[in-house]
Design a protein around this motif. Structure first.
Motif, PDB file in Angstrom:
ATOM      1  N   ARG A  41       2.003   0.081  10.356  1.00 56.31           N
ATOM      2  CA  ARG A  41       2.105   0.192   8.898  1.00 56.31           C
ATOM      3  C   ARG A  41       3.382  -0.467   8.387  1.00 56.31           C
ATOM      4  NH1 ARG A  41       1.189   5.605   8.460  1.00 56.31           N
ATOM      5  NH2 ARG A  41       3.344   6.191   7.983  1.00 56.31           N
ATOM      6  N   LEU A  42       4.458  -0.375   9.165  1.00 61.37           N
ATOM      7  CA  LEU A  42       5.736  -0.966   8.755  1.00 61.37           C
ATOM      8  C   LEU A  42       5.830  -2.445   9.097  1.00 61.37           C
ATOM      9  CD1 LEU A  42       8.226   1.880   9.818  1.00 61.37           C
ATOM     10  CD2 LEU A  42       7.334   1.404   7.542  1.00 61.37           C
ATOM     11  N   GLY A  43       4.872  -2.938   9.891  1.00 62.13           N
ATOM     12  CA  GLY A  43       4.903  -4.342  10.282  1.00 62.13           C
ATOM     13  C   GLY A  43       6.025  -4.681  11.235  1.00 62.13           C
ATOM     14  N   LEU A  44       6.405  -3.726  12.073  1.00 65.08           N
ATOM     15  CA  LEU A  44       7.508  -3.936  13.012  1.00 65.08           C
ATOM     16  C   LEU A  44       7.002  -4.592  14.295  1.00 65.08           C
ATOM     17  CD1 LEU A  44       9.241  -0.481  12.549  1.00 65.08           C
ATOM     18  CD2 LEU A  44      10.077  -2.677  11.693  1.00 65.08           C
TER      19      LEU A  44
ATOM     20  N   PRO B 206      11.315  19.740   7.290  1.00 63.24           N
ATOM     21  CA  PRO B 206      10.837  18.678   6.393  1.00 63.24           C
ATOM     22  C   PRO B 206      11.998  18.039   5.627  1.00 63.24           C
ATOM     23  CG  PRO B 206       9.578  20.730   6.094  1.00 63.24           C
ATOM     24  CD  PRO B 206      10.784  21.073   6.917  1.00 63.24           C
ATOM     25  N   GLU B 207      11.765  16.828   5.171  1.00 70.13           N
ATOM     26  CA  GLU B 207      12.685  16.104   4.278  1.00 70.13           C
ATOM     27  C   GLU B 207      14.067  15.876   4.893  1.00 70.13           C
ATOM     28  OE1 GLU B 207      11.385  14.729   1.716  1.00 70.13           O
ATOM     29  OE2 GLU B 207       9.491  15.790   1.978  1.00 70.13           O
ATOM     30  N   VAL B 208      14.100  15.405   6.110  1.00 66.48           N
ATOM     31  CA  VAL B 208      15.371  15.040   6.749  1.00 66.48           C
ATOM     32  C   VAL B 208      15.979  13.868   5.968  1.00 66.48           C
ATOM     33  CG1 VAL B 208      16.445  14.179   8.853  1.00 66.48           C
ATOM     34  CG2 VAL B 208      14.576  15.850   8.990  1.00 66.48           C
ATOM     35  N   PRO B 209      17.261  13.937   5.590  1.00 64.44           N
ATOM     36  CA  PRO B 209      17.883  12.889   4.758  1.00 64.44           C
ATOM     37  C   PRO B 209      18.284  11.672   5.597  1.00 64.44           C
ATOM     38  CG  PRO B 209      19.478  14.593   5.214  1.00 64.44           C
ATOM     39  CD  PRO B 209      18.182  15.071   5.826  1.00 64.44           C
ATOM     40  N   ILE B 210      17.332  10.833   5.910  1.00 64.76           N
ATOM     41  CA  ILE B 210      17.554   9.706   6.819  1.00 64.76           C
ATOM     42  C   ILE B 210      18.650   8.760   6.309  1.00 64.76           C
ATOM     43  CG2 ILE B 210      16.455   7.686   7.888  1.00 64.76           C
ATOM     44  CD1 ILE B 210      13.826   9.331   7.856  1.00 64.76           C
TER      45      ILE B 210
ATOM     46  N   THR C  81       5.440  11.757   6.135  1.00 63.45           N
ATOM     47  CA  THR C  81       4.361  11.187   5.332  1.00 63.45           C
ATOM     48  C   THR C  81       4.730   9.737   5.011  1.00 63.45           C
ATOM     49  OG1 THR C  81       5.324  11.746   3.169  1.00 63.45           O
ATOM     50  CG2 THR C  81       4.019  13.463   4.285  1.00 63.45           C
ATOM     51  N   GLN C  82       3.838   9.047   4.347  1.00 66.76           N
ATOM     52  CA  GLN C  82       4.122   7.652   4.000  1.00 66.76           C
ATOM     53  C   GLN C  82       5.292   7.533   3.024  1.00 66.76           C
ATOM     54  OE1 GLN C  82       0.817   5.071   3.129  1.00 66.76           O
ATOM     55  NE2 GLN C  82      -0.547   6.127   4.568  1.00 66.76           N
ATOM     56  N   ARG C  83       5.686   8.630   2.385  1.00 66.75           N
ATOM     57  CA  ARG C  83       6.865   8.584   1.512  1.00 66.75           C
ATOM     58  C   ARG C  83       8.133   8.276   2.294  1.00 66.75           C
ATOM     59  NH1 ARG C  83       8.685  12.783  -0.176  1.00 66.75           N
ATOM     60  NH2 ARG C  83       7.491  14.384   0.917  1.00 66.75           N
ATOM     61  N   HIS C  84       8.105   8.535   3.606  1.00 72.44           N
ATOM     62  CA  HIS C  84       9.285   8.301   4.434  1.00 72.44           C
ATOM     63  C   HIS C  84       9.309   6.901   5.040  1.00 72.44           C
ATOM     64  CE1 HIS C  84       8.505  12.748   4.620  1.00 72.44           C
ATOM     65  NE2 HIS C  84       9.770  12.743   4.262  1.00 72.44           N
ATOM     66  N   ASP C  85       8.284   6.096   4.773  1.00 71.09           N
ATOM     67  CA  ASP C  85       8.156   4.804   5.445  1.00 71.09           C
ATOM     68  C   ASP C  85       9.358   3.896   5.205  1.00 71.09           C
ATOM     69  OD1 ASP C  85       5.760   5.575   6.472  1.00 71.09           O
ATOM     70  OD2 ASP C  85       4.553   4.015   5.499  1.00 71.09           O
ATOM     71  N   ASP C  86       9.771   3.784   3.956  1.00 71.08           N
ATOM     72  CA  ASP C  86      10.868   2.855   3.648  1.00 71.08           C
ATOM     73  C   ASP C  86      12.150   3.269   4.367  1.00 71.08           C
ATOM     74  OD1 ASP C  86       9.214   1.353   2.070  1.00 71.08           O
ATOM     75  OD2 ASP C  86       9.932   2.189   0.167  1.00 71.08           O
ATOM     76  N   ASP C  87      12.461   4.551   4.316  1.00 67.60           N
ATOM     77  CA  ASP C  87      13.687   5.024   4.972  1.00 67.60           C
ATOM     78  C   ASP C  87      13.619   4.811   6.478  1.00 67.60           C
ATOM     79  OD1 ASP C  87      14.703   5.815   2.554  1.00 67.60           O
ATOM     80  OD2 ASP C  87      14.171   7.937   2.799  1.00 67.60           O
ATOM     81  N   LEU C  88      12.478   5.095   7.074  1.00 65.84           N
ATOM     82  CA  LEU C  88      12.325   4.902   8.518  1.00 65.84           C
ATOM     83  C   LEU C  88      12.387   3.426   8.880  1.00 65.84           C
ATOM     84  CD1 LEU C  88       9.564   7.493   9.456  1.00 65.84           C
ATOM     85  CD2 LEU C  88      11.849   7.363  10.444  1.00 65.84           C
ATOM     86  N   GLY C  89      11.712   2.595   8.097  1.00 63.79           N
ATOM     87  CA  GLY C  89      11.719   1.157   8.384  1.00 63.79           C
ATOM     88  C   GLY C  89      13.119   0.581   8.325  1.00 63.79           C
ATOM     89  N   GLU C  90      13.888   0.953   7.304  1.00 58.14           N
ATOM     90  CA  GLU C  90      15.262   0.462   7.193  1.00 58.14           C
ATOM     91  C   GLU C  90      16.122   0.960   8.345  1.00 58.14           C
ATOM     92  OE1 GLU C  90      16.705   1.555   3.372  1.00 58.14           O
ATOM     93  OE2 GLU C  90      15.262   0.315   2.278  1.00 58.14           O
ATOM     94  N   ALA C  91      15.901   2.202   8.748  1.00 58.59           N
ATOM     95  CA  ALA C  91      16.677   2.755   9.862  1.00 58.59           C
ATOM     96  C   ALA C  91      16.376   2.004  11.157  1.00 58.59           C
ATOM     97  CB  ALA C  91      16.368   4.238  10.029  1.00 58.59           C
ATOM     98  N   ILE C  92      15.113   1.793  11.432  1.00 61.95           N
ATOM     99  CA  ILE C  92      14.717   1.104  12.668  1.00 61.95           C
ATOM    100  C   ILE C  92      15.233  -0.326  12.683  1.00 61.95           C
ATOM    101  CG2 ILE C  92      12.731   0.259  13.987  1.00 61.95           C
ATOM    102  CD1 ILE C  92      11.238   2.801  12.831  1.00 61.95           C
ATOM    103  N   GLU C  93      15.047  -1.039  11.581  1.00 56.32           N
ATOM    104  CA  GLU C  93      15.520  -2.427  11.517  1.00 56.32           C
ATOM    105  C   GLU C  93      17.039  -2.495  11.581  1.00 56.32           C
ATOM    106  OE1 GLU C  93      13.645  -3.899   7.964  1.00 56.32           O
ATOM    107  OE2 GLU C  93      11.922  -4.683   9.107  1.00 56.32           O
TER     108      GLU C  93
END
Length: 323
Positions: free
Chosen positions: A276-279, A202-206, A225-237
């Motif tokens: 959810r991220l709108g990608l 858990p809690e991988v420091p993306i 969880t949805q708490r990781h959405d922002d970090d994942l979205g920024e990483a993907i983009e």
């Protein structure tokens, strides 16, 4: 991977994973084939031996270091045999510097993570060992574009200060995040090949991993969880490859069987995240690799083959039907 027959497993991996085969690791063979022993065997000028408490540094290469290097040589021989004429991506794995530091004891008995100088020595030694390892792989499979995966299951605990001392009664102080990032950055720059970091904790420091320069991050999607959405979205983009662990890594229970028999359903969480991220849906096939949730060493050999095949079919469904 499970079992003890590396030739059989290399044959299976190269057959199932035509676009991204990897060098199998079979920890069930015993000390030296396990993740920590195998990683320690890559170190240059640093040697280890097994103790009742686990792995410990020693002054000279002994039986355990030699055995780890022997296992790796056998594995490379098997990989070379089944990749004759292969051209394309090829993944190799090695344990990362922070998981090594949190797992191997110093000569006096405490874990290397407690000593900043020892942590630096491990990172530098690992970098040189990985350079030599990569050269060997490229020599054996000259048509391959080699990708390195660093396994860092302890990294979140290292940053949180939750790694236990050698006695098990206390916890080691948290490592400064900038120091952890710099050590990873030095390893990544030093090996001069694309690097993925895998952590099924858990809690991988993306954000930290992205700043360190990783090309991709491998995660257990069941822990997000949805708490990781922002970090994942920024990483993907930002172009970071996401290796989505969605196929169960063991063959226990009906849920696991269903996930393997319904590969398209296993990536439902990936599609949900994407919406959810709108990608853009068309990014799915370019930014996501489907994987088991973690290592397959605890599975049966037959299930491991089915899990790899299921991951391939699930990935294909993301490409064929991105919506």
């Amino acid at each position: 991977m499970p079992g003890g027959d590396v030739r059989e497993m290399a044959r299976g991996v190269t057959a199932e994973l035509e676009q991204l085969p990897h060098l199998p690791e079979l920890p069930g063979r015993g000390p030296g084939a396990d993740m920590i022993g195998r990683g320690a065997g890559l170190l240059t000028e640093l040697f280890v031996q097994t103790e009742p408490s686990g792995w410990r540094f020693t002054d000279h290469p002994g039986r355990d270091t030699k055995r780890a290097r022997s296992w790796l040589g056998e594995d490379l021989d098997a990989l070379e045999e089944y990749t004759q004429g292969y051209e394309g991506l090829l993944k190799i794995q090695a344990v990362g510097p922070w998981t090594l530091a949190g797992s191997i004891e110093l000569k006096h008995g405490e874990k290397a993570l407690s000593d900043p100088g020892a942590c630096r020595d491990i990172a530098e030694s690992l970098t040189e060992g990985l350079r030599r390892h990569l050269e060997d792989v490229r020599r054996r499979v000259p048509g391959a574009t080699v990708v390195l995966q660093l396994d860092e299951p302890l990294l979140p605990a290292v940053l949180a200060g939750s790694v236990k001392t050698a006695s098990g009664f206390q916890r080691l102080r948290a490592i400064d995040r900038q120091l952890a990032e710099q050590a990873l950055r030095d390893v990544i720059r030093g090996v001069n090949t694309p690097v993925l970091v895998h952590s099924c904790a858990p809690e991988v420091p993306i954000p930290l991993l992205r700043r360190a320069g990783v090309a991709g991050i491998s995660l257990d999607f069941g822990l997000l969880t949805q708490r990781h959405d922002d970090d994942l979205g920024e990483a993907i983009e930002g172009g970071t490859l996401i290796l989505a662990g969605v196929v169960p890594s063991t063959d226990v229970g009906a849920v696991q069987s269903e996930a393997v028999s319904d590969p398209a359903g296993s990536v439902r969480s990936v599609r949900t995240l994407w919406r959810r991220l709108g990608l853009a849906p068309e990014l799915l096939g370019r930014r996501v690799v489907v994987t088991p949730t973690c290592g397959l060493a605890g599975a049966s050999p037959a299930y491991a083959r089915r899990a790899l095949a299921a991951a391939v079919r699930a990935a294909r469904s993301l490409v064929d039907n991105p919506e």
